[in-house]
Design a protein around this motif. Sequence first.
Motif, mmCIF file in Angstrom:
data_model
loop_
_atom_site.group_PDB
_atom_site.id
_atom_site.type_symbol
_atom_site.label_atom_id
_atom_site.label_comp_id
_atom_site.label_asym_id
_atom_site.label_seq_id
_atom_site.Cartn_x
_atom_site.Cartn_y
_atom_site.Cartn_z
ATOM 1 N N GLU A 152 0.862 -1.187 0.000
ATOM 2 C CA GLU A 152 0.000 0.000 0.000
ATOM 3 C C GLU A 152 0.896 1.233 0.000
ATOM 4 N N GLY A 153 1.488 1.496 -1.152
ATOM 5 C CA GLY A 153 2.439 2.608 -1.230
ATOM 6 C C GLY A 153 3.658 2.291 -0.398
ATOM 7 N N GLU A 154 3.949 3.131 0.593
ATOM 8 C CA GLU A 154 5.103 2.896 1.464
ATOM 9 C C GLU A 154 4.763 2.011 2.656
ATOM 10 N N LYS A 155 3.514 1.530 2.726
ATOM 11 C CA LYS A 155 3.105 0.648 3.826
ATOM 12 C C LYS A 155 2.877 -0.765 3.311
ATOM 13 N N LEU A 156 3.185 -1.709 4.175
ATOM 14 C CA LEU A 156 2.936 -3.115 3.916
ATOM 15 C C LEU A 156 1.863 -3.575 4.886
ATOM 16 N N PHE A 157 0.778 -4.139 4.370
ATOM 17 C CA PHE A 157 -0.296 -4.661 5.207
ATOM 18 C C PHE A 157 -0.141 -6.173 5.301
ATOM 19 N N LEU A 158 0.142 -6.660 6.504
ATOM 20 C CA LEU A 158 0.202 -8.094 6.768
ATOM 21 C C LEU A 158 -1.201 -8.538 7.152
ATOM 22 N N SER A 159 -1.903 -9.104 6.196
ATOM 23 C CA SER A 159 -3.309 -9.429 6.375
ATOM 24 C C SER A 159 -3.531 -10.769 7.061
ATOM 25 N N LYS A 160 -2.765 -11.770 6.683
ATOM 26 C CA LYS A 160 -2.899 -13.107 7.254
ATOM 27 C C LYS A 160 -1.509 -13.634 7.568
ATOM 28 N N CYS A 161 -1.400 -14.302 8.708
ATOM 29 C CA CYS A 161 -0.129 -14.914 9.113
ATOM 30 C C CYS A 161 -0.480 -16.020 10.111
ATOM 31 N N TYR A 162 -0.727 -17.216 9.596
ATOM 32 C CA TYR A 162 -1.213 -18.315 10.429
ATOM 33 C C TYR A 162 -0.353 -19.552 10.245
ATOM 34 N N LEU A 163 -0.154 -20.281 11.340
ATOM 35 C CA LEU A 163 0.588 -21.531 11.312
ATOM 36 C C LEU A 163 -0.306 -22.678 11.753
ATOM 37 N N VAL A 164 -0.027 -23.865 11.216
ATOM 38 C CA VAL A 164 -0.667 -25.091 11.674
ATOM 39 C C VAL A 164 -0.272 -25.287 13.137
#
Length: 164
Positions: A79-91
């Motif tokens: 998102e321009g100069e921003k990074l959106f970490l939307s999902k980060c899931y582990l088993v």
Amino acid sequence: MADIQLIGKDGARELHEFAHPIWREVFGPMITGGPDEAEYIFESWQSAESIEEAMDDGFLYGYLLDGGRRAGYFALRLEGEKLFLSKCYLVGDERGKGLGSELIRWMLDYGKMHGCTSAYLHVNTRNTKAIEAYERNGFVKVYHEIEDQGDGFATNDFVMSRRI
């Protein structure tokens, strides 16, 4: 060292099926509306159709592989100069091995390579293990957000951020 496998729209159904048991395990007991609310939000955000629409909107999806086995999944968006970490899931049996930190580092490196100078994410206020993991990786709580999701359900999240 874990590997990353990016997917396209043709992998959306398979990702949905992979994500479902993870989501139920993590959020079923955590979300105040219980399993019904967790299921409603999952189908709203992580149905195959929702994943495909998110890809159309610039989201990148993929798996974290450990020894060739799918250990987790993620989604992010520049998102321009921003990074959106939307999902980060582990088993479940992959948690606590440092793989989450590896995945976060990969996402941050990806953002940096694409000109991002900061990253942010949303995390459920009751997800204390994830909050601790994000804090260990340099994220700080910026604000608290409650957002209506429809059908009487709402998210209750912290927005966390860090410089890249």
